[in-house]
Motif scaffolding. Structure first.
Motif, PDB file in Angstrom:
ATOM      1  N   GLN A 178       0.532  -1.383   0.204  1.00 29.68           N
ATOM      2  CA  GLN A 178      -0.263  -0.284  -0.546  1.00 29.68           C
ATOM      3  C   GLN A 178       0.771   1.434   0.203  1.00 29.68           C
ATOM      4  N   VAL A 179       2.139   1.349   0.633  1.00 25.06           N
ATOM      5  CA  VAL A 179       2.916   2.463   0.537  1.00 25.06           C
ATOM      6  C   VAL A 179       3.472   2.680  -0.673  1.00 25.06           C
ATOM      7  N   LYS A 180       4.234   1.463  -1.407  1.00 22.48           N
ATOM      8  CA  LYS A 180       4.663   1.216  -2.390  1.00 22.48           C
ATOM      9  C   LYS A 180       3.914   2.309  -3.858  1.00 22.48           C
ATOM     10  N   LEU A 181       2.135   1.679  -3.566  1.00 25.03           N
ATOM     11  CA  LEU A 181       1.647   1.718  -4.342  1.00 25.03           C
ATOM     12  C   LEU A 181       0.976   3.524  -4.407  1.00 25.03           C
ATOM     13  N   LEU A 182       0.849   4.253  -2.753  1.00 27.22           N
ATOM     14  CA  LEU A 182       0.702   5.716  -2.714  1.00 27.22           C
ATOM     15  C   LEU A 182       2.324   6.617  -3.076  1.00 27.22           C
ATOM     16  N   ARG A 183       3.511   5.269  -3.422  1.00 27.37           N
ATOM     17  CA  ARG A 183       4.196   6.415  -3.313  1.00 27.37           C
ATOM     18  C   ARG A 183       4.276   6.643  -4.981  1.00 27.37           C
ATOM     19  N   GLU A 184       4.198   5.668  -5.096  1.00 27.29           N
ATOM     20  CA  GLU A 184       3.869   5.647  -7.383  1.00 27.29           C
ATOM     21  C   GLU A 184       2.883   6.600  -7.259  1.00 27.29           C
ATOM     22  N   ALA A 185       1.611   6.804  -6.626  1.00 29.44           N
ATOM     23  CA  ALA A 185       0.634   7.721  -7.275  1.00 29.44           C
ATOM     24  C   ALA A 185       0.750   9.312  -7.157  1.00 29.44           C
ATOM     25  N   VAL A 186       1.687   9.349  -5.897  1.00 24.07           N
ATOM     26  CA  VAL A 186       2.194  10.407  -5.939  1.00 24.07           C
ATOM     27  C   VAL A 186       3.642  11.115  -6.362  1.00 24.07           C
ATOM     28  N   HIS A 187       4.312  10.806  -6.959  1.00 23.78           N
ATOM     29  CA  HIS A 187       5.417  10.457  -7.425  1.00 23.78           C
ATOM     30  C   HIS A 187       6.456  10.461  -6.643  1.00 23.78           C
ATOM     31  N   ASP A 188       6.524   9.679  -5.399  1.00 21.32           N
ATOM     32  CA  ASP A 188       6.952  10.148  -3.955  1.00 21.32           C
ATOM     33  C   ASP A 188       7.950   9.595  -4.200  1.00 21.32           C
ATOM     34  N   TYR A 189       9.736   9.236  -4.774  1.00 22.23           N
ATOM     35  CA  TYR A 189      10.358   8.747  -4.949  1.00 22.23           C
ATOM     36  C   TYR A 189      11.518   8.802  -3.791  1.00 22.23           C
ATOM     37  N   ALA A 190      11.548   9.592  -3.383  1.00 16.94           N
ATOM     38  CA  ALA A 190      13.077  10.496  -1.956  1.00 16.94           C
ATOM     39  C   ALA A 190      12.498   8.486  -1.205  1.00 16.94           C
ATOM     40  N   GLU A 191      13.450   8.362  -0.067  1.00 20.22           N
ATOM     41  CA  GLU A 191      13.091   7.828   1.220  1.00 20.22           C
ATOM     42  C   GLU A 191      12.630   8.146   2.091  1.00 20.22           C
ATOM     43  N   ASN A 192      13.150   9.376   2.187  1.00 17.21           N
ATOM     44  CA  ASN A 192      12.473  10.128   3.753  1.00 17.21           C
ATOM     45  C   ASN A 192      11.922  11.422   3.399  1.00 17.21           C
ATOM     46  N   ASN A 193      10.718  11.337   3.495  1.00 19.23           N
ATOM     47  CA  ASN A 193      10.055  12.533   2.381  1.00 19.23           C
ATOM     48  C   ASN A 193       9.243  13.031   3.560  1.00 19.23           C
ATOM     49  N   ALA A 194       9.509  13.571   4.711  1.00 19.00           N
ATOM     50  CA  ALA A 194       9.021  14.197   5.871  1.00 19.00           C
ATOM     51  C   ALA A 194       9.762  15.265   7.108  1.00 19.00           C
ATOM     52  N   ARG A 195       8.787  16.443   6.635  1.00 20.18           N
ATOM     53  CA  ARG A 195      10.261  17.281   7.881  1.00 20.18           C
ATOM     54  C   ARG A 195      10.076  16.732   9.129  1.00 20.18           C
ATOM     55  N   PRO A 196      10.773  17.633   9.647  1.00 17.11           N
ATOM     56  CA  PRO A 196      11.100  16.860  11.512  1.00 17.11           C
ATOM     57  C   PRO A 196       9.941  17.278  12.207  1.00 17.11           C
ATOM     58  N   THR A 197       9.448  16.087  12.787  1.00 17.31           N
ATOM     59  CA  THR A 197       8.871  16.671  13.921  1.00 17.31           C
ATOM     60  C   THR A 197       8.203  18.388  14.145  1.00 17.31           C
ATOM     61  N   GLN A 198       6.801  18.786  14.515  1.00 20.82           N
ATOM     62  CA  GLN A 198       7.639  20.346  14.926  1.00 20.82           C
ATOM     63  C   GLN A 198       7.066  20.603  16.519  1.00 20.82           C
ATOM     64  N   LEU A 199       7.209  22.017  17.165  1.00 24.85           N
ATOM     65  CA  LEU A 199       6.755  22.213  18.426  1.00 24.85           C
ATOM     66  C   LEU A 199       5.543  22.217  18.260  1.00 24.85           C
ATOM     67  N   ASP A 200       4.562  21.882  19.257  1.00 26.70           N
ATOM     68  CA  ASP A 200       2.913  22.326  18.981  1.00 26.70           C
ATOM     69  C   ASP A 200       3.070  24.034  19.335  1.00 26.70           C
ATOM     70  N   ASN A 201       3.565  24.803  19.239  1.00 30.26           N
ATOM     71  CA  ASN A 201       3.642  26.057  19.119  1.00 30.26           C
ATOM     72  C   ASN A 201       2.225  26.827  19.891  1.00 30.26           C
ATOM     73  N   GLN A 202       2.000  25.787  20.922  1.00 34.37           N
ATOM     74  CA  GLN A 202       1.481  26.313  22.031  1.00 34.37           C
ATOM     75  C   GLN A 202      -0.377  26.439  22.267  1.00 34.37           C
ATOM     76  N   ARG A 203      -0.062  25.726  20.190  1.00 35.17           N
ATOM     77  CA  ARG A 203      -1.782  25.355  19.764  1.00 35.17           C
ATOM     78  C   ARG A 203      -2.340  24.792  20.409  1.00 35.17           C
ATOM     79  N   ASP A 204      -4.288  24.388  20.805  1.00 32.65           N
ATOM     80  CA  ASP A 204      -4.356  23.810  21.095  1.00 32.65           C
ATOM     81  C   ASP A 204      -4.472  22.196  20.141  1.00 32.65           C
ATOM     82  N   ILE A 205      -4.555  21.126  20.734  1.00 30.79           N
ATOM     83  CA  ILE A 205      -4.994  19.846  20.477  1.00 30.79           C
ATOM     84  C   ILE A 205      -5.863  19.850  20.404  1.00 30.79           C
ATOM     85  N   LEU A 206      -7.393  19.424  19.926  1.00 31.22           N
ATOM     86  CA  LEU A 206      -8.507  18.931  20.851  1.00 31.22           C
ATOM     87  C   LEU A 206      -8.337  17.341  20.068  1.00 31.22           C
ATOM     88  N   LEU A 207      -9.454  16.742  21.493  1.00 38.55           N
ATOM     89  CA  LEU A 207      -9.375  14.940  21.098  1.00 38.55           C
ATOM     90  C   LEU A 207     -11.593  15.170  21.472  1.00 38.55           C
TER      91      LEU A 207
END
Length: 92
Positions: free
Chosen positions: A57-86
């Motif tokens: 499934q990951v392979k199909l998704l990468r093909e669909a979005v033309h993602d050939y990078a091994e690591n296509n994500a930015r680092p985890t970000q700080l929450d910057n005091q934003r509200d995260i609601l459940l």
């Protein structure tokens, strides 16, 4: 999507409003896309229930979005005091 004969095909159009989440509990917060300028005020909705996907499934998704990078994500970000609601049903 690539079929058994190696031909590309169209997998259809998905209306996000029709996606059914299996969990009735979810987190929601205002964030951004993962590419610059990272200031778009995107409403993120994340199911509380953790799911897995197969390597195929990951392979199909990468093909669909033309993602050939091994690591296509930015680092985890700080929450910057934003509200995260459940959200979800209340227990009584």
């Amino acid at each position: 999507m690539i079929d058994q004969e190696g031909m590309h095909g169209h997998s259809g159009i998905i209306n996000p409003r029709e996606i059914q989440m299996s969990s009735r509990r979810y987190y929601r917060y205002i964030g951004s896309l993962t590419v610059p300028p990272c200031t778009e005020n995107v409403v993120w909705t994340i199911s509380k229930k953790i799911r897995t996907v197969s390597k195929d499934q990951v392979k199909l998704l990468r093909e669909a979005v033309h993602d050939y990078a091994e690591n296509n994500a930015r680092p985890t970000q700080l929450d910057n005091q934003r509200d995260i609601l459940l959200y979800g049903p209340t227990s009584r």
